[in-house]
Design an enzyme around this catalytic site. Sequence first.
Site, short mmCIF file in Angstrom:
data_model
loop_
_atom_site.label_atom_id
_atom_site.label_comp_id
_atom_site.label_asym_id
_atom_site.label_seq_id
_atom_site.Cartn_x
_atom_site.Cartn_y
_atom_site.Cartn_z
N LYS A 168 32.55 -12.47 -37.50
CA LYS A 168 32.74 -13.87 -37.14
C LYS A 168 32.37 -14.21 -35.70
O LYS A 168 32.22 -15.39 -35.37
CB LYS A 168 34.21 -14.25 -37.36
CG LYS A 168 34.59 -14.36 -38.82
CD LYS A 168 34.11 -15.66 -39.40
CE LYS A 168 34.15 -15.68 -40.90
NZ LYS A 168 32.97 -15.09 -41.53
N HIS B 113 21.52 -11.63 -47.75
CA HIS B 113 22.47 -10.87 -48.56
C HIS B 113 23.33 -11.82 -49.38
O HIS B 113 23.92 -12.75 -48.83
CB HIS B 113 23.36 -10.00 -47.67
CG HIS B 113 22.69 -8.74 -47.22
ND1 HIS B 113 23.39 -7.65 -46.73
CD2 HIS B 113 21.39 -8.38 -47.19
CE1 HIS B 113 22.54 -6.68 -46.42
NE2 HIS B 113 21.32 -7.11 -46.68
N PRO C 289 35.71 -7.18 -35.27
CA PRO C 289 34.40 -7.35 -35.93
C PRO C 289 34.42 -7.25 -37.44
O PRO C 289 33.39 -7.50 -38.07
CB PRO C 289 33.56 -6.22 -35.31
CG PRO C 289 34.56 -5.18 -34.92
CD PRO C 289 35.79 -5.93 -34.50
N TYR D 216 32.05 -2.10 -47.41
CA TYR D 216 33.31 -2.02 -46.68
C TYR D 216 34.21 -1.06 -47.44
O TYR D 216 34.59 -1.33 -48.58
CB TYR D 216 33.97 -3.39 -46.60
CG TYR D 216 33.29 -4.37 -45.67
CD1 TYR D 216 33.82 -4.64 -44.41
CD2 TYR D 216 32.10 -5.01 -46.02
CE1 TYR D 216 33.21 -5.54 -43.54
CE2 TYR D 216 31.47 -5.90 -45.16
CZ TYR D 216 32.04 -6.15 -43.92
OH TYR D 216 31.42 -7.04 -43.06
N TYR E 261 33.98 -15.22 -45.76
CA TYR E 261 32.89 -14.39 -45.23
C TYR E 261 31.62 -15.20 -44.98
O TYR E 261 30.93 -15.00 -43.97
CB TYR E 261 32.61 -13.25 -46.22
CG TYR E 261 31.83 -12.11 -45.60
CD1 TYR E 261 32.50 -10.97 -45.16
CD2 TYR E 261 30.45 -12.15 -45.47
CE1 TYR E 261 31.80 -9.91 -44.59
CE2 TYR E 261 29.75 -11.09 -44.90
CZ TYR E 261 30.42 -9.98 -44.45
OH TYR E 261 29.72 -8.94 -43.89
#
Length: 391
Positions: A297, A72, A293, A201, A385
Amino acid sequence: MRTTVGIIGAGPAGLLLARLLHNAGIDSVVLESRDRAYVERRQRAGILEQGTADVLRAAGAGERMDREGLRHDGIELRFDRRRHRVDFPALTGGRSVMVYAQTEVCKDLIALQLQEGGPLLFEAEALAVEDAGTDAPRVRFRHEGREDVLECEYVVGCDGFWGVARKAIPAELTQVFERTYPFGWLGILADVPPSHDELVYARHDRGFALLSMRSPSISRLYLQVPDGTDAGTWSDEEIWDELEHRFETADDWRLERGPITQKSVTPMRSYVHEPMRHGRLFLAGDAAHIVPPTGAKGLNLAVGDVVTFARALTHRKETGSAELLDTYSQTCLRRIWQAERFSYDMTTLLHRAPGATGFEDRLQLARLERIASSRAAETDLAEGYTGFSFG
């Protein structure tokens, strides 16, 4: 029974550490309280940072990941019915993440360990770590109905938050930093192709939602719910209806529905135990730290811990210097606190707290607007990220 490194726990951290030590010519024994079938079906995180994927490849454990995993190059943020894509490679000099479930990582590492590595004992329950402050620590464990002792030069506790390793560090030497959150995640697995090709998200006045995936044919989705929620109180139709509300956009995007095969609620907390080392006992992964979550990580932090330990022990073997072992805790904690900060920021950015005011709602939207309009703010998110350095 004697070895150089006794590893408690055959999750991805313990298994990867055994592989890294094997490749460095250092022997180890892995003790796992559960059976192999349980370890290989335990559903956990599915996002591998760039650094984690690179470590697996270098360890000889990345072939199936590269064949079956999903690379991704970004995520999508949704807020106020808007959509904004964060392009990781463009913002980070080419970095990306990999969608590849923890269960699959464990399967790959177990196969390698059994084929090439040292002993991996399933249904071997660690009972206590003894003499951690000496040069000869021991792990007392139960296997096949009898107690035994594993004599080690080093012990690494990869046995999670409820394991025995952390209990061997005297309480007067420790500090604990933690935060609990008044909400959790209701997560589902569904037999339906993902409705978007990257993770979504969503910040919504009704609460957070996340669209993720396990494979091109299996969707993984989450809803923010009050802490203590029973997953069984939500019908499948109610879950899909609520997901549609929270993912709504101003364009013609649609959420595809399908049979829900699994549902569960995950509580959310932040936790750090300092130090991560006592004598020749070293903590790694959830034994030392937990993150909510939202930032993906947890697994990646555990990988960073065992990479740090393997490098330090290899350095000791090659040079005789214990310098890197002595600074293990400090080295890991620099990265861990950055990940805690990132995970906290993502959580407070996207979740609506109980009793949130209109002022707080507007602040969240302003933060999201800033990310969508500022390359500097967007780059900070992308760098966090895709992962912090293991160095």
